[in-house]
Design a protein around this motif. Structure first.
Motif, PDB file in Angstrom:
ATOM      1  N   TYR A 105       0.831  -1.207   0.000  1.00  0.00           N
ATOM      2  CA  TYR A 105       0.000   0.000   0.000  1.00  0.00           C
ATOM      3  C   TYR A 105       0.867   1.259   0.000  1.00  0.00           C
ATOM      4  O   TYR A 105       0.583   2.217  -0.720  1.00  0.00           O
ATOM      5  CB  TYR A 105      -0.904  -0.001   1.234  1.00  0.00           C
ATOM      6  N   LYS A 147       2.504   1.893  -3.446  1.00  0.00           N
ATOM      7  CA  LYS A 147       1.586   1.790  -4.584  1.00  0.00           C
ATOM      8  C   LYS A 147       1.795   2.918  -5.593  1.00  0.00           C
ATOM      9  O   LYS A 147       1.917   2.673  -6.795  1.00  0.00           O
ATOM     10  CB  LYS A 147       0.140   1.798  -4.073  1.00  0.00           C
ATOM     11  N   ARG A 155       3.449   2.963  -9.625  1.00  0.00           N
ATOM     12  CA  ARG A 155       2.811   3.503 -10.833  1.00  0.00           C
ATOM     13  C   ARG A 155       3.802   4.349 -11.634  1.00  0.00           C
ATOM     14  O   ARG A 155       3.859   4.265 -12.860  1.00  0.00           O
ATOM     15  CB  ARG A 155       1.593   4.347 -10.451  1.00  0.00           C
ATOM     16  N   SER A 199      -5.118  -0.982 -14.551  1.00  0.00           N
ATOM     17  CA  SER A 199      -6.416  -1.558 -14.178  1.00  0.00           C
ATOM     18  C   SER A 199      -6.320  -3.066 -14.006  1.00  0.00           C
ATOM     19  O   SER A 199      -6.881  -3.637 -13.068  1.00  0.00           O
ATOM     20  CB  SER A 199      -7.472  -1.229 -15.245  1.00  0.00           C
ATOM     21  N   GLU A 212      -4.328  -3.810 -10.811  1.00  0.00           N
ATOM     22  CA  GLU A 212      -5.115  -3.444  -9.632  1.00  0.00           C
ATOM     23  C   GLU A 212      -6.287  -4.396  -9.422  1.00  0.00           C
ATOM     24  O   GLU A 212      -6.642  -4.701  -8.278  1.00  0.00           O
ATOM     25  CB  GLU A 212      -5.598  -2.002  -9.750  1.00  0.00           C
TER      26      GLU A 212
END
Length: 247
Positions: free
Chosen positions: A110, A113, A117, A212, A215
């Motif tokens: 987390y 994260k 990206r 996407s 995730e």
């Protein structure tokens, strides 16, 4: 330590509950194994394109965790049925360590994260620069497989190909064949590469689709992980209760 005396009432209920929870954990370990194998088998080309082993490493961690949990839950079931204190104690220690490792991994995932990206975007840009027209290089294969499978083109928009790749900027081609909707060698394919439009090519960028996809995988894995963690905590509590009940 050996087997304790025969239990009655509350002790039998705790023993049954301990067995039931570990049976659920055992089934969950199979689910984790399937998720790990699914992650390895589904979209393996993303590993090179995203420029990180994090994606596949996470899958291997899932497989390893599933294997360990599979045998540990069996240990808990057997220890509960046979009322063997040393097995229950071993079960508690191993499961506690697994829980701590998974908790730390979840927190780190987390925290990093957003950084992940940014790294993914830079990695895709570097891979784009290494793309070779009509070549079987690893970067070319990764981009072609990604664009065809996810029906996307470039990182954010098609214009990035001639902007970020020397071969495309020096030729009459604007996009690779894998950006085109028709997978053939006809004049239509060549026309698509020279004049890509919404009708003959994919216009959505691959970065958003890759994010996407990753995730969505992470969400499924996270939900399963949280569910298993909650059940594991119950198993830890019951193993201590049962341990103290055995004479």
């Amino acid at each position: 330590m050996g087997r304790g005396v025969e239990m009655t009432g509350c002790g039998k209920f705790v023993r049954f509950l301990m067995f039931a929870i570990n049976f659920i954990i055992w089934v969950s370990s199979i689910v984790i194994l399937v998720l790990g194998i699914w992650t390895v088998a589904d979209r393996p080309y993303l590993e090179r394109l995203l420029g990180s082993e994090m994606y596949m490493t996470a899958a291997y961690i899932l497989i390893g965790t599933g294997c360990v949990t599979f045998f540990v839950s069996f240990l808990g079931c057997f220890g509960a049925l046979r009322e063997v204190k040393c097995m229950l104690l071993t079960y508690f220690i191993v499961v506690l360590l697994l829980f701590i490792i998974l908790l730390i991994g979840g927190i780190l995932g987390y925290v990093f994260k957003d950084k992940a990206r940014i790294n993914m975007n830079h990695a895709m840009l570097n891979a784009m620069k290494e793309y070779k027209i009509d070549s079987d290089s690893p970067y070319t294969k990764a981009w072609d497989e990604t664009q065809q499978a996810m029906k996307c083109c470039a990182i954010a928009h098609q214009e990035e190909w001639p902007t970020n790749n020397k071969e495309f900027s020096m030729s009459n081609l604007h996009v690779p064949k894998s950006c085109c909707k028709k997978d053939d060698t006809s004049g239509e394919m060549l026309d698509c590469q020279r004049n890509p439009t919404k009708e003959n090519s994919y216009t959505e960028g691959c970065f958003s689709k890759a994010i996407s996809f990753v995730e969505n995988h992470a969400l499924i894995i996270g939900v399963v992980g949280i569910a298993v963690a909650v059940i594991t905590v119950l198993g830890l509590v019951l193993s201590i209760v049962l341990f103290k009940m055995i004479d």
